[in-house]
Design a protein around this motif. Structure first.
Motif, PDB file in Angstrom:
ATOM      1  N   VAL A   1      51.848  37.770  38.601  1.00 31.04           N
ATOM      2  CA  VAL A   1      51.269  36.424  38.736  1.00 31.04           C
ATOM      3  C   VAL A   1      50.880  35.751  37.290  1.00 31.04           C
ATOM      4  O   VAL A   1      50.384  34.954  37.169  1.00 31.04           O
ATOM      5  N   GLY A   2      51.116  36.702  36.326  1.00 27.72           N
ATOM      6  CA  GLY A   2      50.618  36.196  34.815  1.00 27.72           C
ATOM      7  C   GLY A   2      49.270  36.521  34.575  1.00 27.72           C
ATOM      8  O   GLY A   2      48.605  37.420  35.294  1.00 27.72           O
ATOM      9  N   ALA A   3      48.663  35.737  33.742  1.00 28.49           N
ATOM     10  CA  ALA A   3      47.388  35.797  33.203  1.00 28.49           C
ATOM     11  C   ALA A   3      46.222  35.128  33.835  1.00 28.49           C
ATOM     12  O   ALA A   3      45.070  35.314  33.337  1.00 28.49           O
ATOM     13  N   ASP A   4      46.482  34.117  34.781  1.00 32.24           N
ATOM     14  CA  ASP A   4      45.418  33.139  35.089  1.00 32.24           C
ATOM     15  C   ASP A   4      44.662  33.947  36.214  1.00 32.24           C
ATOM     16  O   ASP A   4      45.195  34.194  37.316  1.00 32.24           O
ATOM     17  N   HIS A   5      43.335  34.094  36.110  1.00 31.66           N
ATOM     18  CA  HIS A   5      42.561  34.790  37.258  1.00 31.66           C
ATOM     19  C   HIS A   5      42.573  34.199  38.433  1.00 31.66           C
ATOM     20  O   HIS A   5      42.076  35.000  39.330  1.00 31.66           O
ATOM     21  N   ARG A   6      42.841  32.796  38.591  1.00 34.16           N
ATOM     22  CA  ARG A   6      42.763  32.127  39.818  1.00 34.16           C
ATOM     23  C   ARG A   6      43.736  32.916  40.901  1.00 34.16           C
ATOM     24  O   ARG A   6      43.420  33.287  41.973  1.00 34.16           O
TER      25      ARG A   6
ATOM     26  N   VAL B   1      35.617  35.306  42.033  1.00 33.85           N
ATOM     27  CA  VAL B   1      36.514  34.047  42.264  1.00 33.85           C
ATOM     28  C   VAL B   1      35.521  32.889  41.615  1.00 33.85           C
ATOM     29  O   VAL B   1      36.057  31.862  41.176  1.00 33.85           O
ATOM     30  N   LEU B   2      34.197  32.923  41.742  1.00 23.66           N
ATOM     31  CA  LEU B   2      33.396  31.791  41.330  1.00 23.66           C
ATOM     32  C   LEU B   2      33.351  31.903  39.738  1.00 23.66           C
ATOM     33  O   LEU B   2      33.452  30.668  39.135  1.00 23.66           O
ATOM     34  N   ASN B   3      33.629  32.813  38.996  1.00 22.28           N
ATOM     35  CA  ASN B   3      33.643  32.923  37.445  1.00 22.28           C
ATOM     36  C   ASN B   3      35.112  32.989  37.035  1.00 22.28           C
ATOM     37  O   ASN B   3      35.657  33.263  35.953  1.00 22.28           O
ATOM     38  N   ARG B   4      36.204  32.619  37.802  1.00 25.86           N
ATOM     39  CA  ARG B   4      37.681  32.649  37.501  1.00 25.86           C
ATOM     40  C   ARG B   4      38.028  31.895  36.137  1.00 25.86           C
ATOM     41  O   ARG B   4      38.827  32.289  35.427  1.00 25.86           O
ATOM     42  N   TRP B   5      37.195  30.697  36.359  1.00 26.90           N
ATOM     43  CA  TRP B   5      37.712  29.905  34.745  1.00 26.90           C
ATOM     44  C   TRP B   5      37.006  30.556  33.778  1.00 26.90           C
ATOM     45  O   TRP B   5      37.557  30.570  32.646  1.00 26.90           O
TER      46      TRP B   5
ATOM     47  N   THR C   1      32.024  44.885  48.456  1.00 29.62           N
ATOM     48  CA  THR C   1      33.390  44.266  47.866  1.00 29.62           C
ATOM     49  C   THR C   1      33.397  42.729  48.037  1.00 29.62           C
ATOM     50  O   THR C   1      33.994  42.138  47.175  1.00 29.62           O
ATOM     51  N   ALA C   2      33.187  42.172  49.127  1.00 31.99           N
ATOM     52  CA  ALA C   2      33.256  40.911  49.543  1.00 31.99           C
ATOM     53  C   ALA C   2      32.350  40.055  48.485  1.00 31.99           C
ATOM     54  O   ALA C   2      32.869  39.138  48.172  1.00 31.99           O
ATOM     55  N   ALA C   3      31.241  40.508  48.365  1.00 30.38           N
ATOM     56  CA  ALA C   3      30.384  39.605  47.618  1.00 30.38           C
ATOM     57  C   ALA C   3      30.742  39.881  46.245  1.00 30.38           C
ATOM     58  O   ALA C   3      30.768  38.734  45.349  1.00 30.38           O
ATOM     59  N   ILE C   4      31.290  40.882  45.773  1.00 30.62           N
ATOM     60  CA  ILE C   4      31.660  41.118  44.074  1.00 30.62           C
ATOM     61  C   ILE C   4      32.996  40.486  43.924  1.00 30.62           C
ATOM     62  O   ILE C   4      32.952  39.646  42.908  1.00 30.62           O
TER      63      ILE C   4
END
Lengths: 373, 252
Positions: free
Chosen positions: A314-319, A251-255, A243-246
């Motif tokens: 928190v809205g739609a922002d994946h960050r 998180v790296l692909n949040r943008w 889970t941590a790796a995924i």
């Protein structure tokens, strides 16, 4: 390049001081980050409550002493061998399912999607049952299978059960992906395909039981309604690392995930490798759901609930959405399990029953709301 | 010369959509792409920045073949605005901030925020910046999409029917903004458009597509009734009203 306002516009720009739009925006992001901190606090509170709740009464002092290893007696065993694994399992499973559901919804642009509603979890359950009964991998839980679970064989079981759970999950995920990419089906139709897949796999799982021994049936039945009460530390650790790796991957692909929310062509225009992101993202999400299912059975609707609650928060922002969905998933599962333990004193009520009671109404609501979403 | 496109071929399900399309475009110039529905206007725009992969053809941006560039490099060169979008849930600020994606590694910088703020002000979107995009009107949404493309700081703007959903007032505002930005920033823009009068107001040159091929590339003088009849199959007369060029359709 400097973007300057045209001369005739410069005069009429609103009286906002320079930088104020950004200031308002960053203030809102900051507030929402505080909300995430609040959720983390709530999670902690529920964890402590869970630790303190159960048939064996524990005072706060007992709890603290056993937590920090000062109690070797009965309290220590209750805390570390009975309650803690259950809580840890709920924590990582909830996180994994919250993340998995969010990612699947975002990548497929389908608010009804989740590992459960697309048949991914049911596929994983079938795979795990197949491994145990047909390939004789044995139960994951030594106490439920005679002669199971010591040393290297236990690791072998863990591996074959997870591998087949993943294979089952990937069958559903691939069918869904193919249908949504090449047939361009509507979101509702995709869910119908999920219904077909899940009933296929549920039937398969029931069929397998006819070829199973008593002990094996016990460990197969347990997949029908997810349960976090019989976890072992190796499983929890496996799931936690995965889970941590995924989570890190997303998180790296949040943008990139945000760009996907803006539409496939826009994402391509922004330089996002859409096809690769969708394939690897669906694989990662299915892996998370498959691991949870292999270890803890089908936990219904959690992957649907967590992202929807998170979008409200928190809205739609994946960050923000990625950590939020993880937190909400963990909170929901822990809270549901705690509630179940309060309702049925023995702690034997599978948590999947309760998540179904929470999730099914939401699912119906989303269907009724239809176009407005 | 900033952009040079040559020999673009594209097939969709085996059916040729574009056959050997090419043109060149200078800084500060707007090219209007014209043609009937299904002539391949949108496809051409998407082939230019490789949203679609053309079967054949070369696109040179400032002399460099974009086939050799990475996705993010191409995205720094081309700002693309789609014809229509689904209900996008992102806030206006987030949506425009995405335009900075081709520039970032890990997080947005002060500079990125400054550019977004500037673009939002230029487009008069400050008051909407925290609203979700799916609660805006068609005209407002169109402006946000254009703002995102500008935040990309591209050399080339690719606009797919940017004014088809706008009322007259918003059309004039978009017209003014696009012309202004292109001249002021020395960009070039390729705009697919089916309203001939808007095209005449906006374009410096005109590319007319017919059956996936270039029928004519011309400046305003070359856009004659004969050419329009040939491409669209309608009889028109060209006139001038209050100093503005006008196309008027005649009864068949």
């Amino acid at each position: 390049m400097a973007i300057n306002a045209p001369m005739d516009d410069a005069a009429q720009i609103s009286d906002d001081p320079a930088g104020s739009v950004t200031a308002r925006y960053t203030a809102r992001v900051r507030n929402r980050a505080w909300l995430l901190a609040g959720l983390a606090g709530l999670l902690l509170v529920i964890m402590v409550l869970s630790l303190a709740t159960g048939p064996y009464p524990l005072s706060i002092q007992d709890l603290l002493r056993s937590l920090f290893g000062f109690s070797q007696g009965r309290e220590g065993i209750v805390v570390w061998s009975i309650r803690m694994p259950r809580i840890a399992a709920a924590l990582v499973s909830g996180t994994a399912l919250g993340l998995s559901g969010l990612v699947i919804q975002s990548l497929l642009k389908n608010p009804l999607a989740s590992p459960f509603t697309l048949g991914i979890s049911q596929g994983a359950a079938f795979g795990a049952a197949f491994a145990i009964v047909v390939l004789g991998a044995g139960g994951l839980h030594p106490e439920s299978v005679s002669g199971g679970g010591n040393g290297s064989t236990a690791v072998g079981h863990l591996l074959s059960v997870t591998a087949l759970a993943l294979a089952g999950a990937m069958i559903s995920a691939s069918v869904i992906l193919l249908l949504s990419l090449f047939r361009r089906l509507a979101p509702e139709s995709i869910i119908l395909a999920g219904v077909a897949l899940s009933s296929l796999f549920v039937s398969g799982t029931i069929l397998i039981q006819y070829f199973a021994s008593e002990e094996e049936i016990a460990s197969v039945v347990f997949w029908t309604f997810g349960d976090v009460s019989r976890s072992t530390w190796p499983e929890i650790l496996t799931l936690a690392i995965a889970t941590a790796a995924i989570t890190a991957y997303f998180v790296l692909n949040r943008w990139n995930m945000n760009a996907m929310a803006a539409g496939e062509e826009v994402a391509r225009g922004l330089g996002v490798g859409v096809d690769r992101l969708r394939l690897s993202g669906m694989f990662m999400a299915s892996l998370a759901a498959a691991l949870v299912t292999a270890f803890h059975g089908v936990i219904a609707f959690l992957g649907l609930l967590a992202p929807h609650i998170s979008r409200r928060l928190v809205g739609a922002d994946h960050r923000l959405l990625i950590p939020c969905s993880c937190l909400v998933g963990a909170i929901l599962l822990l809270a549901a399990d705690l509630l179940g333990r309060c309702m049925v004193g023995s702690g034997s009520l599978p948590v999947g029953v309760l998540t179904s009671f929470m999730g099914a109404p939401l699912f119906l609501y989303l269907l009724i709301r239809g176009q407005n979403r | 010369m900033i952009l040079s496109v040559a020999g673009i071929q594209f097939r969709y399900n085996g059916r040729p959509v574009l056959r050997d399309v090419g043109f060149e475009l200078d800084r500060g110039r707007i090219l209007a792409v014209l043609g009937v529905n299904g002539a391949g206007k949108s496809t051409l725009l998407k082939c230019i920045n490789r949203i679609l992969r053309p079967k054949r053809g070369v696109v040179l941006l400032n002399g460099r073949d974009i086939a050799s560039m990475k996705g993010r490099e191409i995205a720094r060169g081309f700002g693309y605005v789609p014809q229509q979008i689904g209900p996008e849930p992102l806030s206006v600020f987030d949506a425009v901030l995405l335009g900075r994606k081709p520039y970032i590694r890990w997080a947005m910088s002060e500079e990125d925020y400054r550019i977004v703020e500037r673009v939002l002000r230029l487009m008069h979107l400050e008051h909407l910046s925290l609203r979700p995009l799916n609660t805006l009107s068609g005209g407002e949404t169109q402006k946000v999409l254009l703002a995102r493309a500008l935040a990309q700081e591209p050399d080339v703007l690719l606009l797919d029917e940017p004014m088809s959903n706008l009322d007259p007032r918003n059309q004039m505002e978009a017209l003014r903004l696009i012309s202004h930005v292109v001249r002021d920033q020395k960009l070039c823009a390729i705009i697919s458009i089916h309203d001939l009068n808007l095209a005449l107001r906006l374009g410096d040159s005109f590319l007319l597509l017919k059956d996936g091929k270039v029928h004519t590339i011309t400046d305003r003088q070359g856009l004659t009734p004969a050419v329009i009849r040939d491409v669209y199959g309608v009889e028109v007369t060209l006139t001038e009203v209050a100093g503005y060029p006008m196309v008027v359709m005649k009864d068949a």
